[in-house]
Design an enzyme around this catalytic site. Structure first.
Site, PDB file in Angstrom:
ATOM      1  N   ILE A  27       0.999  -1.335  -0.248  1.00  0.00           N
ATOM      2  CA  ILE A  27       0.225   0.170  -0.229  1.00  0.00           C
ATOM      3  C   ILE A  27       1.015   0.782  -0.020  1.00  0.00           C
ATOM      4  CG2 ILE A  27      -0.386   0.647   2.199  1.00  0.00           C
ATOM      5  CD1 ILE A  27      -3.057   0.944   1.773  1.00  0.00           C
ATOM      6  N   ASN A  58      11.437  -9.175   7.065  1.00  0.00           N
ATOM      7  CA  ASN A  58      11.301  -8.368   7.711  1.00  0.00           C
ATOM      8  C   ASN A  58      10.448  -9.111   9.528  1.00  0.00           C
ATOM      9  OD1 ASN A  58      12.924  -6.229   7.537  1.00  0.00           O
ATOM     10  ND2 ASN A  58      10.778  -5.289   6.803  1.00  0.00           N
ATOM     11  N   GLU A  96       6.753  -4.722  10.971  1.00  0.00           N
ATOM     12  CA  GLU A  96       5.559  -3.495  11.701  1.00  0.00           C
ATOM     13  C   GLU A  96       4.049  -4.957  11.418  1.00  0.00           C
ATOM     14  OE1 GLU A  96       5.493  -0.473   9.295  1.00  0.00           O
ATOM     15  OE2 GLU A  96       7.281   0.460  10.247  1.00  0.00           O
ATOM     16  N   HIS A 156       5.681 -12.527   5.435  1.00  0.00           N
ATOM     17  CA  HIS A 156       5.270 -11.321   4.186  1.00  0.00           C
ATOM     18  C   HIS A 156       7.025 -11.730   4.296  1.00  0.00           C
ATOM     19  CE1 HIS A 156       5.341  -8.596   7.229  1.00  0.00           C
ATOM     20  NE2 HIS A 156       5.766  -7.720   6.402  1.00  0.00           N
TER      21      HIS A 156
HETATM   22  P1  AMP Z   1       6.830  -4.651   7.780  1.00  0.00           P
HETATM   23  O1  AMP Z   1       7.566  -3.600   8.229  1.00  0.00           O
HETATM   24  O2  AMP Z   1       7.802  -5.807   6.822  1.00  0.00           O
HETATM   25  O3  AMP Z   1       6.254  -5.494   8.294  1.00  0.00           O
HETATM   26  O4  AMP Z   1       5.880  -4.172   6.383  1.00  0.00           O
HETATM   27  C1  AMP Z   1       4.885  -4.073   6.286  1.00  0.00           C
HETATM   28  C2  AMP Z   1       3.932  -3.281   5.229  1.00  0.00           C
HETATM   29  O5  AMP Z   1       3.164  -3.754   4.947  1.00  0.00           O
HETATM   30  C3  AMP Z   1       4.850  -1.895   5.152  1.00  0.00           C
HETATM   31  O6  AMP Z   1       5.694  -2.250   3.132  1.00  0.00           O
HETATM   32  C4  AMP Z   1       2.479  -1.902   4.529  1.00  0.00           C
HETATM   33  O7  AMP Z   1       3.247  -0.629   3.598  1.00  0.00           O
HETATM   34  C5  AMP Z   1       2.613  -2.866   3.707  1.00  0.00           C
HETATM   35  N1  AMP Z   1       1.320  -2.422   4.548  1.00  0.00           N
HETATM   36  C6  AMP Z   1       0.523  -2.458   5.740  1.00  0.00           C
HETATM   37  N2  AMP Z   1      -0.641  -2.593   5.503  1.00  0.00           N
HETATM   38  C7  AMP Z   1      -0.817  -2.951   4.361  1.00  0.00           C
HETATM   39  C8  AMP Z   1      -2.404  -2.658   3.241  1.00  0.00           C
HETATM   40  N3  AMP Z   1      -3.491  -2.775   4.214  1.00  0.00           N
HETATM   41  N4  AMP Z   1      -2.236  -3.045   1.947  1.00  0.00           N
HETATM   42  C9  AMP Z   1      -0.934  -4.246   1.421  1.00  0.00           C
HETATM   43  N5  AMP Z   1       0.257  -3.162   2.621  1.00  0.00           N
HETATM   44  C10 AMP Z   1       0.094  -3.234   3.852  1.00  0.00           C
END
Ligand code: AMP
Length: 120
Positions: free
Chosen positions: A34, A91, A99, A104
């Site tokens: 996103i 991560n 996060e 993922h």
């Molecule tokens: P991480 O820091 O590896 O946990 O990355 C989490 C990722 O999820 C970030 O790059 C966000 O931009 C992405 N993200 C969070 N919410 C959504 C969503 N609803 N749809 C798509 N990506 C998302």
């Protein structure tokens, strides 16, 4: 830490919030990030409730692990970055700055990705 089924990717998997889906099969869902950090930025997630890369590697089935890796390579090809190259990021946990607490893998590319690690 235990898996929290209220995380945003669990909600996407249940269809409670939308995503920009690019691939789905029995084990895996992939969608556009996103907040893209590169021209190509996709996320690949297992459908199973795995907290992190550590949890996935320790507890997922061989079929789930194979599905993730095959999907990543298939999507890299379809997204047009297989030849130019790309970065995979998973991560994991606090020091990994994870996060969203559902395992993922980020596929990032479409441009040079710079140095591997930028410490704060
Ligand atoms: P991480 O820091 O590896 O946990 O990355 C989490 C990722 O999820 C970030 O790059 C966000 O931009 C992405 N993200 C969070 N919410 C959504 C969503 N609803 N749809 C798509 N990506 C998302």
């Amino acid at each position: 830490m235990t898996y929290d089924s209220n995380n945003v990717f669990a909600k996407i998997l249940r269809g409670e919030i939308p995503c920009n889906k690019i691939y789905e099969d029995e084990h895996v869902l992939a969608f556009k990030d996103i907040r893209p950090q590169a021209k190509v930025h996709a996320l690949v997630i297992p459908k199973g409730a795995y907290l992190s890369a550590q949890d996935f590697g320790e507890n997922a089935s061989v079929e789930e692990i194979a599905a993730m890796q095959r999907t990543i390579s298939k999507l890299a090809r379809e997204l047009g970055v297989a030849e130019t190259g790309y970065r995979l990021i998973a991560n994991s946990g606090a020091h990994g700055h994870q996060e969203v607490a559902h395992y993922h893998v980020h596929i990032l590319g479409g441009q040079p990705m710079g140095k591997m690690v930028n410490l704060p």
